[in-house]
Design a protein around this motif. Structure first.
Motif, PDB file in Angstrom:
ATOM      1  N   ALA A 237     125.177  -2.331  79.532  1.00  0.00           N
ATOM      2  CA  ALA A 237     125.202  -1.007  78.917  1.00  0.00           C
ATOM      3  C   ALA A 237     126.627  -0.576  78.602  1.00  0.00           C
ATOM      4  O   ALA A 237     126.898  -0.077  77.504  1.00  0.00           O
ATOM      5  CB  ALA A 237     124.530   0.013  79.828  1.00  0.00           C
TER       6      ALA A 237
ATOM      7  N   TYR B  57     120.917   3.992  79.512  1.00  0.00           N
ATOM      8  CA  TYR B  57     122.051   4.234  78.626  1.00  0.00           C
ATOM      9  C   TYR B  57     122.303   5.734  78.519  1.00  0.00           C
ATOM     10  O   TYR B  57     123.446   6.195  78.579  1.00  0.00           O
ATOM     11  CB  TYR B  57     121.788   3.658  77.230  1.00  0.00           C
ATOM     12  CG  TYR B  57     121.922   2.157  77.121  1.00  0.00           C
ATOM     13  CD1 TYR B  57     121.154   1.314  77.911  1.00  0.00           C
ATOM     14  CD2 TYR B  57     122.793   1.589  76.219  1.00  0.00           C
ATOM     15  CE1 TYR B  57     121.262  -0.061  77.808  1.00  0.00           C
ATOM     16  CE2 TYR B  57     122.915   0.213  76.104  1.00  0.00           C
ATOM     17  CZ  TYR B  57     122.141  -0.607  76.904  1.00  0.00           C
ATOM     18  OH  TYR B  57     122.252  -1.963  76.801  1.00  0.00           O
TER      19      TYR B  57
ATOM     20  N   SER C 252     123.333   2.079  66.185  1.00  0.00           N
ATOM     21  CA  SER C 252     123.299   1.527  67.542  1.00  0.00           C
ATOM     22  C   SER C 252     123.082   2.633  68.560  1.00  0.00           C
ATOM     23  O   SER C 252     122.300   2.478  69.499  1.00  0.00           O
ATOM     24  CB  SER C 252     124.605   0.804  67.871  1.00  0.00           C
ATOM     25  OG  SER C 252     124.734  -0.359  67.114  1.00  0.00           O
TER      26      SER C 252
ATOM     27  N   GLN D  31     120.294   3.102  71.531  1.00  0.00           N
ATOM     28  CA  GLN D  31     120.730   3.215  72.918  1.00  0.00           C
ATOM     29  C   GLN D  31     120.196   4.488  73.576  1.00  0.00           C
ATOM     30  O   GLN D  31     119.868   4.485  74.756  1.00  0.00           O
ATOM     31  CB  GLN D  31     122.260   3.165  72.989  1.00  0.00           C
ATOM     32  CG  GLN D  31     122.797   1.809  72.597  1.00  0.00           C
ATOM     33  CD  GLN D  31     124.266   1.824  72.216  1.00  0.00           C
ATOM     34  OE1 GLN D  31     124.873   2.862  72.026  1.00  0.00           O
ATOM     35  NE2 GLN D  31     124.841   0.636  72.075  1.00  0.00           N
TER      36      GLN D  31
ATOM     37  N   SER E 297     129.638   0.125  70.388  1.00  0.00           N
ATOM     38  CA  SER E 297     129.151   1.088  69.401  1.00  0.00           C
ATOM     39  C   SER E 297     130.069   2.316  69.321  1.00  0.00           C
ATOM     40  O   SER E 297     129.860   3.189  68.498  1.00  0.00           O
ATOM     41  CB  SER E 297     127.727   1.537  69.743  1.00  0.00           C
ATOM     42  OG  SER E 297     127.719   2.327  70.912  1.00  0.00           O
TER      43      SER E 297
ATOM     44  N   GLU F 249     127.819  -2.562  75.552  1.00  0.00           N
ATOM     45  CA  GLU F 249     127.193  -2.152  74.297  1.00  0.00           C
ATOM     46  C   GLU F 249     127.611  -0.746  73.887  1.00  0.00           C
ATOM     47  O   GLU F 249     127.817  -0.480  72.701  1.00  0.00           O
ATOM     48  CB  GLU F 249     125.676  -2.261  74.411  1.00  0.00           C
ATOM     49  CG  GLU F 249     125.216  -3.709  74.444  1.00  0.00           C
ATOM     50  CD  GLU F 249     123.711  -3.856  74.488  1.00  0.00           C
ATOM     51  OE1 GLU F 249     122.986  -2.864  74.297  1.00  0.00           O
ATOM     52  OE2 GLU F 249     123.260  -4.994  74.724  1.00  0.00           O
ATOM     53  N   LEU F 250     127.745   0.157  74.851  1.00  0.00           N
ATOM     54  CA  LEU F 250     128.171   1.514  74.533  1.00  0.00           C
ATOM     55  C   LEU F 250     129.613   1.543  74.037  1.00  0.00           C
ATOM     56  O   LEU F 250     129.960   2.316  73.150  1.00  0.00           O
ATOM     57  CB  LEU F 250     127.996   2.438  75.752  1.00  0.00           C
ATOM     58  CG  LEU F 250     126.545   2.758  76.112  1.00  0.00           C
ATOM     59  CD1 LEU F 250     126.462   3.403  77.495  1.00  0.00           C
ATOM     60  CD2 LEU F 250     125.909   3.646  75.056  1.00  0.00           C
TER      61      LEU F 250
ATOM     62  N   ASP G 245     116.966   4.342  75.513  1.00  0.00           N
ATOM     63  CA  ASP G 245     116.965   3.691  76.824  1.00  0.00           C
ATOM     64  C   ASP G 245     117.422   4.695  77.879  1.00  0.00           C
ATOM     65  O   ASP G 245     118.522   5.238  77.795  1.00  0.00           O
ATOM     66  CB  ASP G 245     117.887   2.475  76.795  1.00  0.00           C
ATOM     67  CG  ASP G 245     117.805   1.659  78.073  1.00  0.00           C
ATOM     68  OD1 ASP G 245     118.114   2.206  79.149  1.00  0.00           O
ATOM     69  OD2 ASP G 245     117.439   0.478  77.992  1.00  0.00           O
TER      70      ASP G 245
END
Length: 74
Positions: free
Chosen positions: A46, A17, A7, A11, A53, A49-50, A14
């Motif tokens: 973001a 990110y 992941s 990321q 992960s 998701e960060l 991007d």
């Protein structure tokens, strides 16, 4: 569980990110992270998701980039 490297690799492709992870090398509050100028909707996505992960951690009211994630960024 630990850092999800697959992941994180996606990321890091991007720009936004990456901007957030670089900004959070030192612990930052949400208000400080907003100064990155990442659009509000994408910022929330973001951060979520960060955190999922485990590239971005949260403690004492501040977000910071996980030490393991820093190793993959440099």
């Amino acid at each position: 569980m630990g850092l999800n490297v697959d992941s994180l690799k996606q990321q890091l492709n991007d720009e936004d990110y990456l901007k957030i992870l670089n900004h959070c090398r030192e612990p930052k509050t949400f208000k400080e992270i907003r100064k990155t100028k990442v659009k509000e909707g994408k910022l929330f996505k973001a951060l979520k998701e960060l955190k999922l992960s485990e590239a971005l951690l949260f403690a004492d009211g501040k977000y910071y980039t996980a030490p393991d994630a820093l190793l993959h960024m440099d």
